[in-house]
Motif scaffolding. Structure first.
Motif, PDB file in Angstrom:
ATOM      1  N   TYR A 159      39.126 -11.996  -5.370  1.00  0.00           N
ATOM      2  CA  TYR A 159      40.538 -11.588  -5.523  1.00  0.00           C
ATOM      3  C   TYR A 159      40.999 -10.684  -4.381  1.00  0.00           C
ATOM      4  N   LYS A 160      40.485 -10.965  -3.189  1.00  0.00           N
ATOM      5  CA  LYS A 160      40.781 -10.118  -2.031  1.00  0.00           C
ATOM      6  C   LYS A 160      42.298  -9.949  -1.828  1.00  0.00           C
ATOM      7  N   ASP A 161      43.055 -11.056  -1.938  1.00  0.00           N
ATOM      8  CA  ASP A 161      44.512 -10.994  -1.715  1.00  0.00           C
ATOM      9  C   ASP A 161      45.170  -9.998  -2.654  1.00  0.00           C
ATOM     10  N   LYS A 162      44.728 -10.041  -3.912  1.00  0.00           N
ATOM     11  CA  LYS A 162      45.347  -9.157  -4.905  1.00  0.00           C
ATOM     12  C   LYS A 162      45.018  -7.695  -4.622  1.00  0.00           C
ATOM     13  N   PHE A 163      43.780  -7.444  -4.212  1.00  0.00           N
ATOM     14  CA  PHE A 163      43.412  -6.055  -3.896  1.00  0.00           C
ATOM     15  C   PHE A 163      44.143  -5.570  -2.643  1.00  0.00           C
ATOM     16  N   THR A 164      44.455  -6.506  -1.737  1.00  0.00           N
ATOM     17  CA  THR A 164      45.197  -6.137  -0.526  1.00  0.00           C
ATOM     18  C   THR A 164      46.586  -5.625  -0.902  1.00  0.00           C
ATOM     19  N   ILE A 182      43.044   2.513   2.351  1.00  0.00           N
ATOM     20  CA  ILE A 182      43.308   2.789   0.926  1.00  0.00           C
ATOM     21  C   ILE A 182      44.812   2.985   0.730  1.00  0.00           C
ATOM     22  N   PRO A 183      45.298   2.879  -0.507  1.00  0.00           N
ATOM     23  CA  PRO A 183      46.726   3.154  -0.719  1.00  0.00           C
ATOM     24  C   PRO A 183      47.042   4.606  -0.347  1.00  0.00           C
ATOM     25  N   GLU A 184      48.141   4.794   0.381  1.00  0.00           N
ATOM     26  CA  GLU A 184      48.516   6.142   0.829  1.00  0.00           C
ATOM     27  C   GLU A 184      48.689   7.081  -0.368  1.00  0.00           C
ATOM     28  N   ALA A 185      49.108   6.501  -1.501  1.00  0.00           N
ATOM     29  CA  ALA A 185      49.344   7.311  -2.701  1.00  0.00           C
ATOM     30  C   ALA A 185      48.074   8.030  -3.155  1.00  0.00           C
ATOM     31  N   GLU A 195      36.204  14.099  -2.025  1.00  0.00           N
ATOM     32  CA  GLU A 195      35.545  13.636  -3.267  1.00  0.00           C
ATOM     33  C   GLU A 195      36.559  13.021  -4.227  1.00  0.00           C
ATOM     34  N   LYS A 196      37.734  13.662  -4.310  1.00  0.00           N
ATOM     35  CA  LYS A 196      38.767  13.152  -5.224  1.00  0.00           C
ATOM     36  C   LYS A 196      39.236  11.775  -4.768  1.00  0.00           C
ATOM     37  N   VAL A 197      39.372  11.617  -3.447  1.00  0.00           N
ATOM     38  CA  VAL A 197      39.835  10.340  -2.898  1.00  0.00           C
ATOM     39  C   VAL A 197      38.810   9.249  -3.200  1.00  0.00           C
ATOM     40  N   ILE A 198      37.533   9.554  -2.942  1.00  0.00           N
ATOM     41  CA  ILE A 198      36.474   8.555  -3.174  1.00  0.00           C
ATOM     42  C   ILE A 198      36.440   8.153  -4.652  1.00  0.00           C
ATOM     43  N   LYS A 199      36.544   9.166  -5.533  1.00  0.00           N
ATOM     44  CA  LYS A 199      36.510   8.906  -6.972  1.00  0.00           C
ATOM     45  C   LYS A 199      37.685   8.009  -7.377  1.00  0.00           C
ATOM     46  N   ALA A 200      38.870   8.313  -6.814  1.00  0.00           N
ATOM     47  CA  ALA A 200      40.068   7.544  -7.170  1.00  0.00           C
ATOM     48  C   ALA A 200      39.950   6.097  -6.703  1.00  0.00           C
ATOM     49  N   VAL A 201      39.381   5.882  -5.501  1.00  0.00           N
ATOM     50  CA  VAL A 201      39.240   4.515  -4.980  1.00  0.00           C
ATOM     51  C   VAL A 201      38.291   3.718  -5.883  1.00  0.00           C
ATOM     52  N   ARG A 202      37.175   4.342  -6.235  1.00  0.00           N
ATOM     53  CA  ARG A 202      36.210   3.674  -7.118  1.00  0.00           C
ATOM     54  C   ARG A 202      36.864   3.349  -8.469  1.00  0.00           C
ATOM     55  N   ASN A 203      37.571   4.351  -9.043  1.00  0.00           N
ATOM     56  CA  ASN A 203      38.247   4.136 -10.332  1.00  0.00           C
ATOM     57  C   ASN A 203      39.261   3.001 -10.253  1.00  0.00           C
ATOM     58  N   LEU A 204      39.963   2.948  -9.122  1.00  0.00           N
ATOM     59  CA  LEU A 204      40.987   1.908  -8.948  1.00  0.00           C
ATOM     60  C   LEU A 204      40.347   0.521  -8.994  1.00  0.00           C
ATOM     61  N   ILE A 205      39.240   0.360  -8.255  1.00  0.00           N
ATOM     62  CA  ILE A 205      38.576  -0.952  -8.219  1.00  0.00           C
ATOM     63  C   ILE A 205      38.074  -1.332  -9.614  1.00  0.00           C
ATOM     64  N   PRO A 223      48.573   0.717 -11.443  1.00  0.00           N
ATOM     65  CA  PRO A 223      47.349   1.136 -12.142  1.00  0.00           C
ATOM     66  C   PRO A 223      47.336   2.634 -12.421  1.00  0.00           C
ATOM     67  N   LYS A 224      46.706   2.982 -13.540  1.00  0.00           N
ATOM     68  CA  LYS A 224      46.641   4.373 -13.964  1.00  0.00           C
ATOM     69  C   LYS A 224      45.978   5.243 -12.891  1.00  0.00           C
ATOM     70  N   SER A 225      44.941   4.699 -12.238  1.00  0.00           N
ATOM     71  CA  SER A 225      44.221   5.512 -11.238  1.00  0.00           C
ATOM     72  C   SER A 225      45.118   5.938 -10.083  1.00  0.00           C
ATOM     73  N   ILE A 226      46.149   5.157  -9.769  1.00  0.00           N
ATOM     74  CA  ILE A 226      47.083   5.591  -8.718  1.00  0.00           C
ATOM     75  C   ILE A 226      48.210   6.421  -9.333  1.00  0.00           C
ATOM     76  N   MET A 227      48.772   5.915 -10.445  1.00  0.00           N
ATOM     77  CA  MET A 227      49.961   6.568 -11.009  1.00  0.00           C
ATOM     78  C   MET A 227      49.685   7.999 -11.473  1.00  0.00           C
ATOM     79  N   ASP A 228      48.498   8.243 -12.036  1.00  0.00           N
ATOM     80  CA  ASP A 228      48.178   9.615 -12.464  1.00  0.00           C
ATOM     81  C   ASP A 228      48.253  10.575 -11.281  1.00  0.00           C
ATOM     82  N   LEU A 229      47.783  10.107 -10.118  1.00  0.00           N
ATOM     83  CA  LEU A 229      47.817  10.956  -8.921  1.00  0.00           C
ATOM     84  C   LEU A 229      49.256  11.167  -8.452  1.00  0.00           C
TER      85      LEU A 229
END
Ligand SMILES: [Zn+2]
Length: 300
Positions: A159-164, A182-185, A195-205, A223-229
């Motif tokens: 699903y590479k296109d969708k993650f892009t 990664i998303p600028e958000a 650490e927060k950024v890495i955690k958020a990227v993992r959570n997003l995936i 997604p919640k992992s972006i919107m919460d931030l």
């Protein structure tokens, strides 16, 4: 003895030694005289006063219900709001009209929560920066290396296109995922800790893979992992209770709020304003009682 003085003494309102003469002669007597003279000279003539007597209470209550049901404001109400100023370093007081097209025109005294207003404005401005039509704006970062399961790597691959669309770019080395965009958000306007950024990227995936499994390959665009931030960023940098605002600041805030897509809710979905009272348009005429005025003149 004046009533003010009696109250002070009997209720222990003040502890300091009273100057009896001061209370008796100056404050109360002058006040009483002024009130008496003024009420004699100005006779209020109030029209359109509603009958709120007990016998009409049911009629009155159902009218209030009906009025509240049609109590709808829109961006124009906000744009045309007459700002009165800040109250108690917490609220913005304004007079606002019902939206155009409402059955009866009406004006209301409104208190806006200054934090909620500022939060909503920030949220929408930030989202406008973070989103580019159908895509989350992407920023390059130093490689973030994530260890993921075979199953997760398969989803990333298929699903590479969708993650892009979410602003993610990566390469896969064996079981390691090297994320380089990664998303600028997730990074934020004032870049977050690594650490927060890495955690958020993992959570997003992980979050998106779980959603895809449930929704047959469809991802969540918010997604919640972006919107919460995004929500917490809007909240953190918004104006707080206790911050002093000039009348101009208040006007600018309400104006910016009127340009928002969802102006009446804060970032967390709570209302930004409360209706304090209905400002009835009544003709309140005062006419001068000339006979009493003449008498008053003679006394002077
Ligand atoms: Zn907040």
């Amino acid at each position: 003895m004046s009533q003010i003085f009696e109250n002070c003494r009997s209720k222990g309102a003040c502890d300091y030694k009273f100057d009896e003469e001061y209370y008796e002669d100056i404050i109360y007597n002058n006040f009483a005289k002024d009130v008496q003279v003024n009420t004699e000279i100005y006779e209020p003539v109030v029209q359109n006063v509603e009958d709120h007597a007990t016998k009409n209470i049911h009629k009155f209550q159902s009218k209030v219900k009906k009025d509240n049901a049609s109590l709808i404001f829109d961006e124009t109400s906000l744009k045309e709001a007459k700002v009165l100023g800040q109250v108690d370093c917490k609220f913005i007081a304004a007079i606002m009209k019902k939206r155009s097209g409402a059955k009866e025109a009406g004006e209301y005294l409104i208190l806006f929560d200054q934090h909620a207003v500022s939060e909503r404005i920030r949220l929408e401005r930030n989202l406008a920066d973070y989103l580019n039509e159908e895509q989350w704006v992407s920023v390059e970062v130093e490689n973030i290396i994530l260890k993921m399961s075979n199953d997760q790597i398969l989803y990333l691959h298929n699903y590479k296109d969708k993650f892009t669309q979410l602003g993610l770019q990566w390469t896969i080395n064996d079981k390691e995922v090297n994320v380089h965009s990664i998303p600028e958000a997730i990074l934020g306007k004032n870049p977050r800790e690594v650490e927060k950024v890495i955690k958020a990227v993992r959570n997003l995936i992980i979050e998106e893979i779980n959603i895809m499994k449930l929704q047959k390959g469809c991802l969540s665009f918010y997604p919640k992992s972006i919107m919460d931030l995004v929500f917490s960023e809007a909240c953190r940098y918004a104006i707080k209770f206790g911050d002093q605002l000039s009348k101009n600041d208040c006007i600018e805030l309400l104006n910016a709020l009127s340009n928002c897509k969802t102006p009446f809710q804060c970032a967390h979905g709570r209302p930004v304003m409360a209706v304090i009272m209905d400002i009835k348009v009544e003709n309140r005429d005062y006419k001068i009682n000339m006979t009493k005025l003449k008498k008053f003149k003679r006394v002077q």
